[in-house]
Scaffold this active site. Sequence first.
Site, PDB file in Angstrom:
ATOM      1  N   THR A 138       0.825  -1.210   0.000  1.00 28.38           N
ATOM      2  CA  THR A 138       0.000   0.000   0.000  1.00 28.38           C
ATOM      3  C   THR A 138       0.860   1.261   0.000  1.00 28.38           C
ATOM      4  O   THR A 138       0.525   2.248  -0.673  1.00 28.38           O
ATOM      5  CB  THR A 138      -0.957   0.001   1.207  1.00 28.38           C
ATOM      6  OG1 THR A 138      -1.705  -1.224   1.225  1.00 28.38           O
ATOM      7  CG2 THR A 138      -1.921   1.163   1.130  1.00 28.38           C
ATOM      8  N   CYS A 139       1.964   1.231   0.725  1.00 23.97           N
ATOM      9  CA  CYS A 139       2.865   2.385   0.755  1.00 23.97           C
ATOM     10  C   CYS A 139       3.514   2.598  -0.614  1.00 23.97           C
ATOM     11  O   CYS A 139       3.713   3.736  -1.049  1.00 23.97           O
ATOM     12  CB  CYS A 139       3.941   2.197   1.822  1.00 23.97           C
ATOM     13  SG  CYS A 139       3.279   2.161   3.505  1.00 23.97           S
ATOM     14  N   THR A 140       3.816   1.510  -1.285  1.00 25.36           N
ATOM     15  CA  THR A 140       4.377   1.619  -2.630  1.00 25.36           C
ATOM     16  C   THR A 140       3.343   2.197  -3.587  1.00 25.36           C
ATOM     17  O   THR A 140       3.661   3.058  -4.421  1.00 25.36           O
ATOM     18  CB  THR A 140       4.845   0.235  -3.124  1.00 25.36           C
ATOM     19  OG1 THR A 140       5.890  -0.234  -2.262  1.00 25.36           O
ATOM     20  CG2 THR A 140       5.360   0.311  -4.550  1.00 25.36           C
TER      21      THR A 140
END
Length: 205
Positions: free
Chosen positions: A103-105
Amino acid sequence: MRSVFAPSLALLALLVTSACGPSPSTSSPSTTAPVTSDGTISLRPAAGQAIPGPDGGAAPEVTVGKPPPDFEALSHDGEYLRLSALKGKPVVLYFYPRDETPTCTKEACSFRDAWKNLSKTGAVLIGISTDDLDAHRKFAAHYQLPFQLVSDANGSIAAAYGVPNRGGFLARQTFVIGSDGNVKNIYRTVDVTNHATEVLADLSS
């Protein structure tokens, strides 16, 4: 008759004196500059650090229309950042849990993909997590991120902004700061599928 032991005793005394002589002076503290994770020497902080308010206490609650807590840090590209010095430009601070996680990517890449339009606003975009600078450099290189990443290793920046820190994983939250130096919008809940579009709308209004 002269003692045959005299020279040996003299030599022994000399050796003992040399071995037990004073150690090198330690009266002055070391002035060695701190070394960052890539081996370069820097006199500036390698990790982020929130700056206390004027009274020396904790920063007040972050509020739209008011100045945000100030902080200083080195970004992953070696640039020294101090938030208050960026006044005159809009700034986006986005906190996230961890580099290289799905999700951070996705969030980072959405900002990257919108960068052409984001950069037209003159905004400075800063991603903040507890990852160290080396991890940030690898993350930025892996996905060709055109913005800056800051390490909040001790969680002091997140704490100043009221961002929860769960075992070293910061909550996903974003703060949009206007060119006047005041907070323009706060996202305590983030949907990464359309967040870059939301931020662009804030910067364009």
